[in-house]
Design a protein around this motif. Sequence first.
Motif, PDB file in Angstrom:
ATOM      1  N   SER A  44       0.833  -1.202   0.000  1.00 29.14           N
ATOM      2  CA  SER A  44       0.000   0.000   0.000  1.00 29.14           C
ATOM      3  C   SER A  44       0.870   1.255   0.000  1.00 29.14           C
ATOM      4  N   ALA A  45       1.987   1.199   0.737  1.00 28.59           N
ATOM      5  CA  ALA A  45       2.893   2.349   0.745  1.00 28.59           C
ATOM      6  C   ALA A  45       3.497   2.550  -0.642  1.00 28.59           C
ATOM      7  N   ARG A  47       2.206   1.662  -3.564  1.00 31.29           N
ATOM      8  CA  ARG A  47       1.163   2.195  -4.448  1.00 31.29           C
ATOM      9  C   ARG A  47       0.950   3.693  -4.198  1.00 31.29           C
ATOM     10  N   ASP A  48       0.907   4.087  -2.920  1.00 32.79           N
ATOM     11  CA  ASP A  48       0.661   5.495  -2.614  1.00 32.79           C
ATOM     12  C   ASP A  48       1.833   6.381  -3.018  1.00 32.79           C
ATOM     13  N   PHE A  52       1.188   9.415  -5.608  1.00 32.12           N
ATOM     14  CA  PHE A  52       1.386  10.820  -5.254  1.00 32.12           C
ATOM     15  C   PHE A  52       2.715  11.383  -5.740  1.00 32.12           C
ATOM     16  N   ARG A  71     -11.671   1.548  -9.111  1.00 31.38           N
ATOM     17  CA  ARG A  71     -11.924   2.308  -7.889  1.00 31.38           C
ATOM     18  C   ARG A  71     -12.052   1.402  -6.669  1.00 31.38           C
ATOM     19  N   LEU A  72     -11.278   0.342  -6.652  1.00 29.91           N
ATOM     20  CA  LEU A  72     -11.247  -0.519  -5.472  1.00 29.91           C
ATOM     21  C   LEU A  72      -9.979  -0.177  -4.704  1.00 29.91           C
ATOM     22  N   GLY A  73     -10.128   0.235  -3.456  1.00 33.01           N
ATOM     23  CA  GLY A  73      -8.966   0.608  -2.660  1.00 33.01           C
ATOM     24  C   GLY A  73      -8.258   1.791  -3.281  1.00 33.01           C
ATOM     25  N   GLY A  74      -7.099   2.109  -2.754  1.00 37.96           N
ATOM     26  CA  GLY A  74      -6.283   3.142  -3.381  1.00 37.96           C
ATOM     27  C   GLY A  74      -6.841   4.534  -3.227  1.00 37.96           C
ATOM     28  N   GLY A  76      -7.717   6.785  -6.105  1.00 40.23           N
ATOM     29  CA  GLY A  76      -8.306   7.440  -7.266  1.00 40.23           C
ATOM     30  C   GLY A  76      -7.323   7.881  -8.325  1.00 40.23           C
TER      31      GLY A  76
ATOM     32  N   VAL B  57       3.907   5.260   7.466  1.00 36.65           N
ATOM     33  CA  VAL B  57       4.092   4.661   6.137  1.00 36.65           C
ATOM     34  C   VAL B  57       5.091   3.507   6.207  1.00 36.65           C
ATOM     35  N   ARG B  62       0.780  -2.088   7.595  1.00 39.62           N
ATOM     36  CA  ARG B  62      -0.241  -1.259   6.974  1.00 39.62           C
ATOM     37  C   ARG B  62      -1.051  -2.014   5.933  1.00 39.62           C
ATOM     38  N   ASP B  63      -0.411  -2.956   5.230  1.00 38.32           N
ATOM     39  CA  ASP B  63      -1.153  -3.697   4.206  1.00 38.32           C
ATOM     40  C   ASP B  63      -2.366  -4.406   4.792  1.00 38.32           C
ATOM     41  N   GLU B  66      -5.544  -2.638   4.362  1.00 39.06           N
ATOM     42  CA  GLU B  66      -6.143  -2.553   3.033  1.00 39.06           C
ATOM     43  C   GLU B  66      -7.344  -3.482   2.902  1.00 39.06           C
ATOM     44  N   ALA B  69     -10.499  -1.790   3.085  1.00 37.15           N
ATOM     45  CA  ALA B  69     -10.931  -1.029   1.919  1.00 37.15           C
ATOM     46  C   ALA B  69     -11.972  -1.805   1.134  1.00 37.15           C
ATOM     47  N   ARG B  85     -10.533  11.972  -1.156  1.00 35.57           N
ATOM     48  CA  ARG B  85     -10.144  12.175  -2.555  1.00 35.57           C
ATOM     49  C   ARG B  85     -10.182  13.646  -2.955  1.00 35.57           C
TER      50      ARG B  85
END
Lengths: 391, 194
Positions: A44-45, A47-48, A52, A71-74, A76, B57, B62-63, B66, B69, B85
């Motif tokens: 996740s880190a 991906r972010d 960004f 639009r699953l997780g993440g 946008g 981070v 952290r995973d 998810e 989500a 967002r």
Amino acid sequence: MRVTSLNVGFMPLVDAAPLIMAQEMGFAGDEGLSLDLERAPSWSALRDMLSFGQLDAAHMLSPVPVAAALRLGGNGVALAAVSVLSVNGNVIGVNQELTERLKSEGHDFAFSDAHAAGQALIKAMDRELRLGVPFPFSMHAELVLYWLSALGLTAPDKVKIRTVPPPLMAGALKNGEIDAFCVGEPWGSRAVELGVGSLLLPGKAIWAFAPEKVLATRQNWANDHEDLCHRLIRAVWRASHWLADPVSRTLTAEVLARPHYLDVPAELIDRALTGQMVIGGTGEIREVPRFVEFHAGAANFPWRSQAEWIGRQLASRNGFDLDVAGQIASTVFRSDLYRAALGPTAADLPGASSKVEGSLSHDSAVASARGQLILPPDAFFDGLIFEPIAH
Amino acid sequence: MQGKLSIIVVESDRDRALRIVDSLRETGDSDIHIISDPTGLARQIKMRDPDIVLIDVANPSRDMLEELALASGPRDRPVAMFVDRSEVGLSTAAVEAGLSAYVVDGLQPQRIKPVLEAAIARFRMFQRMRKELAETKRALEERKVIDRAKGLIMKARNVSEDEAYAILRKAAMDQGKRVADVAEALVTAAALLS
């Protein structure tokens, strides 16, 4: 030539090799690139950081860009898969208790037959199976859910999928948080080494040609920096070509073992690279040809049909329209960029960008630019033939 | 959704956790809970049903968040996502500061913003400290290697410490490398030959 630095993130896994070796062996340099490789603490880190803009490109689970498009997780931000870094390379493992039970019930741990292993596992369970995967959006989750549900063990009632980061997988198995796992190497072998579990199946026994990791960028970045993106695709393609030579394995294992890359003994990395898997505490070895494929059989080509298969799987679990999701997903794998980058090189490109998945049971020649392309078997264990709608 | 904000901070270092809580308290009255053991993190968070989850981070656990989500339906809170967002600038600032934040969908931005801003400021400080620590450590490691390389040169060529360093520095300049890298190569080579 002026050298451009790119920030590239990776997770500590054997299949980060194409990015690491592209930098270490000078393939990036040949394209006027210098890859600043940054090891990420979690998917996740990673991906972010990519979303960004802290990273230009990243080693990524193939379903992550597809999930982002749906639009699953993440967050946008639209991500693109500009090439496939590796095909297959996961292992499924079970804890000691299940190992004993499977053995006592006569399972042979042949490490090749997904039917037999799955049925034995289902028979050995007297309660729900808790299975660890590295990330909710991963080929690991897709393969395991596909495999077990085809055999009647459906999620979430009979299988609980738990997210456990790869380096913590062996510990979670030991602490009894999970009964089994599906993880990328060297973390399955690590569990064997620590004596907390044994390996039941390679991922490829479920789908013989599953796109595992991709080279991901932001869609915007790929479109706005076309030339850089092409150079990056070529550098990584050449590294993959080099990796395909068995002679490269020893050096690759040594480099990946370094503290700032994987930080595990080279011997553990060797297993995945050579396909000589030690499956249990008593040292039994199972040979798995093409355990992880970095290059051969157009492994690097981002087939739109692969993305579509992933998109439909995600859609069916989340109640989305399958055709719409498949269509959106297929635009995430950028075969157009891949073709533009490699067209001027010696790479042989397939004639089509989409293929029927699961139809090949042996090496088969297909139409390609130079007429030399052989695709390896890509069968699903249950014989599914997936016809994509995208072209 | 009014009333107290419920915030979870995932942090195993007690000292850091307390500092984060301190800075969050200044932003208003909220119910703050610290999770220090990441075992079953997703389950723990689901049980507490928070509005905001803050996590470093650099934390590999952290995973596990998810998973949340994917939780669907209005009762399966938190419908976790990475910051709001509509606040892309805030998300970027958080990532740069080394902070991941999960916010329940639908929480008003004016309630999220002060909390995140306070947390971001705190994490920026942590990140600076972490970087300084890493660099100090590296400098110390490099010094050790350079000292060993100097020792090897002094012994092999029978020169003084200053001369040994000069030899190292010249080799580094000639090869366009850092002194520490040349020293490390020498130490590795010497270990192989002895």
